[in-house]
Design an enzyme around this catalytic site. Structure first.
Site, PDB file in Angstrom:
ATOM      1  N   ASP A 134       0.798  -1.229   0.093  1.00 38.66           N
ATOM      2  CA  ASP A 134       0.033   0.059  -0.188  1.00 38.66           C
ATOM      3  C   ASP A 134       0.994   1.191   0.019  1.00 38.66           C
ATOM      4  O   ASP A 134       1.539   1.448   1.121  1.00 38.66           O
ATOM      5  CB  ASP A 134      -0.859   0.016   1.098  1.00 38.66           C
ATOM      6  CG  ASP A 134      -2.078   1.154   1.144  1.00 38.66           C
ATOM      7  OD1 ASP A 134      -1.777   2.238   0.635  1.00 38.66           O
ATOM      8  OD2 ASP A 134      -2.931   0.870   1.710  1.00 38.66           O
ATOM      9  N   ARG A 136       0.038   4.387  -0.344  1.00 34.51           N
ATOM     10  CA  ARG A 136      -0.689   5.673  -0.160  1.00 34.51           C
ATOM     11  C   ARG A 136      -0.215   6.437   0.987  1.00 34.51           C
ATOM     12  O   ARG A 136       0.085   5.795   2.056  1.00 34.51           O
ATOM     13  CB  ARG A 136      -2.158   5.176  -0.038  1.00 34.51           C
ATOM     14  CG  ARG A 136      -2.999   5.083  -0.962  1.00 34.51           C
ATOM     15  CD  ARG A 136      -4.434   4.564  -1.024  1.00 34.51           C
ATOM     16  NE  ARG A 136      -4.488   3.446  -0.192  1.00 34.51           N
ATOM     17  CZ  ARG A 136      -5.685   2.887   0.465  1.00 34.51           C
ATOM     18  NH1 ARG A 136      -6.963   3.148  -0.187  1.00 34.51           N
ATOM     19  NH2 ARG A 136      -5.795   1.785   0.988  1.00 34.51           N
TER      20      ARG A 136
END
Length: 212
Positions: A134, A136
């Protein structure tokens, strides 16, 4: 906010939204100058923000396949639809963040889909491509909230990392409110990976329950 420059508002414009199921609402779309990552993130103000004691906020990462084309491999489109109505009902903001594929981009996401078809889960596929599980970062989201004057909020999410990152950036997350479970035979394995691997707060049925 933790030593992060507050951006300026660039544009505010009313946008009528109409979803495929007939639900309609008007949002105020807000754009910004000076976001940390330079991306064209968008805030949608829904309902009466000024009347909300604690605004309801959703950080929604862009998903072209799910949000636009209705892909059933994920639950992004139904989550977006649900979030807009729930936020409009209480007053708050949906931050539409240009973080396709948990931050790896559209082409890489489709490459990861191909590996998932060979048996890897959504996180294993990213790692097999040499990419983060991930990628982000929610610094820009915290900046957008600061520019809108929102320092305390209720967060609409099943993902504990969103609340953790916002709090580390100086945003007060008073409470987290889970989204609904939008499980189908096509996305159940994906959802189980999110629940098991990154501890998303979702209670999931088994495939046999959906088939029945």
């Amino acid at each position: 906010m933790r030593d992060i420059p507050i951006p300026t508002v660039r544009t505010r414009v009313q946008v009528p939204l109409l979803f495929a199921d007939g639900y309609a609402v008007t949002a105020e779309a807000v754009t910004f100058r000076g976001l940390a990552d330079g991306a064209e993130h968008l805030a949608l103000i829904l309902g009466d923000l000024s009347a909300a004691a604690t605004p309801l906020v959703r950080l929604h990462s862009e998903c072209l396949t799910g949000d636009v084309f209705g892909s059933a491999r994920c639950d992004c489109g139904p989550q977006l639809r649900e979030a807009v109505e729930r936020i409009a009902g209480t007053g708050g903001v949906l931050l539409y963040l240009r973080q396709e594929g948990r931050g790896i981009g559209l082409y890489n996401k489709l490459d990861a889909y191909a590996l998932q078809d060979q048996g890897l889960d959504t996180y294993e596929a990213n790692l097999a491509l040499g990419l983060p599980e991930d990628a982000r970062d929610y610094t820009a989201a915290a900046q957008m909230l600061a520019a809108l004057g929102i320092g305390t909020l209720d967060l609409l999410t099943n993902n504990p990392d969103k609340a953790h990152q916002l709090r580390s950036l100086g945003v007060t997350v008073r409470a987290t409110r889970p989204t609904g479970v939008h499980a189908t035979p096509d996305n159940l394995r994906y959802l189980h990976a999110k629940a098991g691997h990154t501890h998303h707060t979702i209670a999931l049925p088994q495939l046999a329950d959906l088939a029945g």
